[in-house]
Enzyme design. Structure first.
Site, mmCIF file in Angstrom:
data_model
loop_
_atom_site.group_PDB
_atom_site.id
_atom_site.type_symbol
_atom_site.label_atom_id
_atom_site.label_comp_id
_atom_site.label_asym_id
_atom_site.label_seq_id
_atom_site.Cartn_x
_atom_site.Cartn_y
_atom_site.Cartn_z
ATOM 1 C CB CYS A 12 -0.895 -0.030 1.241
ATOM 2 S SG CYS A 12 -1.814 1.494 1.519
ATOM 3 C CB SER A 13 1.207 4.086 -2.356
ATOM 4 O OG SER A 13 -0.133 4.529 -2.405
#
Length: 118
Positions: A12-13
């Protein structure tokens, strides 16, 4: 002992951004890869007790949520949130940051620096 615990998903960024923000602020982090080490009922209840956000916000409303046939009514209170996240840990919002007796969901990203600085 770490200053902050981050419940992290490396894919997840936003979660990666929280980790980077903590590193840049020189904050010691205990990283929990919650998909590899899912939280049990007791751990989830302890997390919810610290959460400053509405408990229902801890559940992601993504494609998997819809695929499972879940609705907002299925995660309307703490008991329901715990039940869903024990069964489907991938639905836990990320990142979640815990410091002492406080916890937040690190979304949007701009919430993280202020939480780390408090």
């Amino acid at each position: 002992m770490a200053d902050v615990t981050i419940y992290h998903n490396p894919r997840c960024s936003t979660s990666r951004a929280a980790m980077d923000t903590a590193a840049q602020a020189d904050v010691a982090v205990d990283t929990v890869l919650y998909l590899k080490e899912p939280l049990d009922e007791a751990a989830l209840r302890a997390l919810l007790a610290k959460l400053e956000d509405p408990v229902t916000d801890l559940v992601r409303r993504d494609a998997k949520f819809k695929e499972l046939g879940l609705t907002d009514a299925d995660v309307a209170d703490a008991d329901q949130v715990v039940k869903v996240l024990v069964e489907h840990p991938q639905l836990m919002q990320r990142p979640v940051l815990v410091k002492g007796d406080r916890a937040i969901i690190g979304r949007p990203k701009d919430r993280v620096p202020a939480f780390l600085a408090d």
